[in-house]
Scaffold this active site. Structure first.
Site, mmCIF file in Angstrom:
data_model
loop_
_atom_site.group_PDB
_atom_site.id
_atom_site.type_symbol
_atom_site.label_atom_id
_atom_site.label_comp_id
_atom_site.label_asym_id
_atom_site.label_seq_id
_atom_site.Cartn_x
_atom_site.Cartn_y
_atom_site.Cartn_z
ATOM 1 N N LYS A 291 0.807 -1.230 0.000
ATOM 2 C CA LYS A 291 0.000 0.000 0.000
ATOM 3 C C LYS A 291 0.839 1.278 0.000
ATOM 4 O O LYS A 291 0.386 2.307 -0.466
ATOM 5 C CB LYS A 291 -0.951 0.011 1.209
ATOM 6 C CG LYS A 291 -2.104 -0.972 1.066
ATOM 7 C CD LYS A 291 -3.076 -0.845 2.237
ATOM 8 C CE LYS A 291 -4.115 -1.934 2.190
ATOM 9 N NZ LYS A 291 -5.089 -1.837 3.283
ATOM 10 N N ASP B 131 -9.959 2.730 2.329
ATOM 11 C CA ASP B 131 -10.065 2.153 3.682
ATOM 12 C C ASP B 131 -10.725 3.152 4.638
ATOM 13 O O ASP B 131 -11.492 2.765 5.525
ATOM 14 C CB ASP B 131 -8.681 1.781 4.232
ATOM 15 C CG ASP B 131 -8.122 0.524 3.585
ATOM 16 O OD1 ASP B 131 -8.925 -0.293 3.079
ATOM 17 O OD2 ASP B 131 -6.895 0.355 3.577
HETATM 18 P P1 ATR Z 1 -1.812 -3.389 8.020
HETATM 19 O O1 ATR Z 1 -1.625 -2.765 6.676
HETATM 20 O O2 ATR Z 1 -2.863 -4.469 8.036
HETATM 21 O O3 ATR Z 1 -2.033 -2.374 9.095
HETATM 22 P P2 ATR Z 1 0.886 -3.637 8.941
HETATM 23 O O4 ATR Z 1 1.193 -2.286 8.375
HETATM 24 O O5 ATR Z 1 1.863 -4.749 8.782
HETATM 25 O O6 ATR Z 1 -0.479 -4.185 8.349
HETATM 26 O O7 ATR Z 1 0.551 -3.431 10.524
HETATM 27 C C1 ATR Z 1 0.289 -4.490 11.365
HETATM 28 C C2 ATR Z 1 -0.023 -3.955 12.769
HETATM 29 O O8 ATR Z 1 -0.281 -5.078 13.631
HETATM 30 C C3 ATR Z 1 1.112 -3.201 13.423
HETATM 31 O O9 ATR Z 1 0.595 -2.251 14.311
HETATM 32 C C4 ATR Z 1 1.849 -4.315 14.190
HETATM 33 O O10 ATR Z 1 2.621 -3.843 15.279
HETATM 34 P P3 ATR Z 1 4.161 -3.355 15.074
HETATM 35 O O11 ATR Z 1 4.088 -1.962 14.529
HETATM 36 O O12 ATR Z 1 4.734 -3.444 16.425
HETATM 37 O O13 ATR Z 1 4.762 -4.341 14.113
HETATM 38 C C5 ATR Z 1 0.662 -5.097 14.696
HETATM 39 N N1 ATR Z 1 0.991 -6.486 15.012
HETATM 40 C C6 ATR Z 1 1.198 -7.491 14.119
HETATM 41 N N2 ATR Z 1 1.455 -8.658 14.769
HETATM 42 C C7 ATR Z 1 1.411 -8.359 16.101
HETATM 43 C C8 ATR Z 1 1.578 -9.125 17.295
HETATM 44 N N3 ATR Z 1 1.853 -10.441 17.266
HETATM 45 N N4 ATR Z 1 1.445 -8.493 18.483
HETATM 46 C C9 ATR Z 1 1.187 -7.168 18.551
HETATM 47 N N5 ATR Z 1 1.009 -6.388 17.451
HETATM 48 C C10 ATR Z 1 1.121 -6.979 16.248
#
Ligand code: ATR
Length: 296
Positions: A74, A110
């Site tokens: 994105k 979105d």
């Molecule tokens: P999207 O476009 O769906 O938002 P992304 O940009 O990869 O995908 O963001 C994923 C979000 O989920 C982030 O806030 C991530 O936290 P980090 O910034 O610390 O990476 C969060 N996230 C993903 N897996 C996680 C986990 N196991 N525990 C806590 N937060 C998680």
């Protein structure tokens, strides 16, 4: 005659991402095309980062009307297209590209998905406190939409990686003067804010398969009856967070609503037709039930 007409018409649309074999957009849009008898098809374009520039360039020439964009591209598509809407610029992510006679224009639908999911509760959000879990691409669209359309008094962003939350707070603070933005990952602070919030939104992948048993709340946090709880995760249809909210008697909004809301706006940009939402909702739920059955 018919063949000639076919080749002139930009009939292809698809979703660009990586490892997206379970994407629901093909079923959602295909059902809508069929319902309105529109001559489009919708495919999955699962590409590696190296393939992305060529793929985006080829949208111009190969009879593509446009594309949706998902994880992890994105942000990466922005330098590859010709124009970006003001809204997508502010959010910093493009999830829809429209091919206007060879000119690729990027949008972020979105935010509209978040708006339609929450519109019914506008009065309960205005001037109140909101807690948003996550600081990724989906969180940025969510923070933008909540601040722009509902003017809460406070938005607290909770994220595992504090720096990502800080960046959002720094970017949005000067843009939305009616809302104060905060960020934290401290459980006590989060729990206190949850206590006084009218709306909680999960935008992280916590609660999504294969993390379906998990939820993003701190251990001591309590959901209250008057609160609104939204999860943008749609698989499972009812996440653990939504189950907890439901058990507390709170109002719940599942991720399917946001999926349909962003899809509706993208569909209208592609086809200039109104999205037949109940037909597409049925198609999406059918796919989700099917995936649920296959897991058993
Ligand atoms: P999207 O476009 O769906 O938002 P992304 O940009 O990869 O995908 O963001 C994923 C979000 O989920 C982030 O806030 C991530 O936290 P980090 O910034 O610390 O990476 C969060 N996230 C993903 N897996 C996680 C986990 N196991 N525990 C806590 N937060 C998680």
């Amino acid at each position: 005659m018919k063949l000639q007409k076919f080749s002139e018409h930009q009939r292809h649309i698809g979703i660009i991402g990586h490892k997206i074999s379970h994407a629901l957009s093909p079923a959602m849009h295909t059902a809508a095309f069929k319902k309105l008898n529109l001559d489009y098809d919708y495919g999955v374009m699962d590409v590696t980062p190296e393939m992305l520039p060529n793929l985006v360039a080829s949208l111009r020439s190969l009879n593509f009307r446009g594309a949706n964009v998902t994880i992890p591209y994105k942000e990466k598509v922005i330098p590859l297209i010709d124009e970006v809407s003001e809204e997508a610029k502010m959010i910093g992510a493009v999830n829809t590209i429209v091919n206007n006679n060879g000119r690729l224009v990027g949008y972020n639908t979105d935010a509209h998905g978040v708006y339609v999911s929450l519109a019914y509760y506008a009065e309960e959000i205005k001037n109140n406190h909101v807690v948003i879990f996550g600081a990724g691409g989906a969180a940025r669209a969510t923070v933008y939409a909540v601040a722009k359309f509902f003017s809460p008094k406070r938005i607290m962003i909770v994220n595992r990686t504090l720096d990502n939350a800080r960046l959002i707070v720094e970017e949005f603070t000067p843009k939305f003067r009616l809302t104060k933005f905060f960020y934290t990952n401290e459980h006590e602070v989060i729990t206190r804010e949850i206590d006084v919030a009218s709306l909680l939104i999960n935008t992280t992948s916590v609660g999504m398969k294969p993390l379906a048993g998990l939820h993003p709340l701190p251990l001591n946090a309590v959901i209250q009856k008057h609160q609104i709880v939204m999860d943008i995760v749609y698989n499972p249809i009812e996440t653990t967070l939504l189950k907890m909210a439901h058990a507390a008697g709170a109002k719940t909004i599942g991720g399917v609503e946001m999926l349909l809301g962003q899809g509706a706006k993208a569909f209208e940009l592609f086809t200039h037709n109104e999205f037949p939402i109940s037909t597409s909702r049925e198609a999406v739920l059918k796919e989700l039930m099917q995936s649920h059955t296959n897991d058993k």
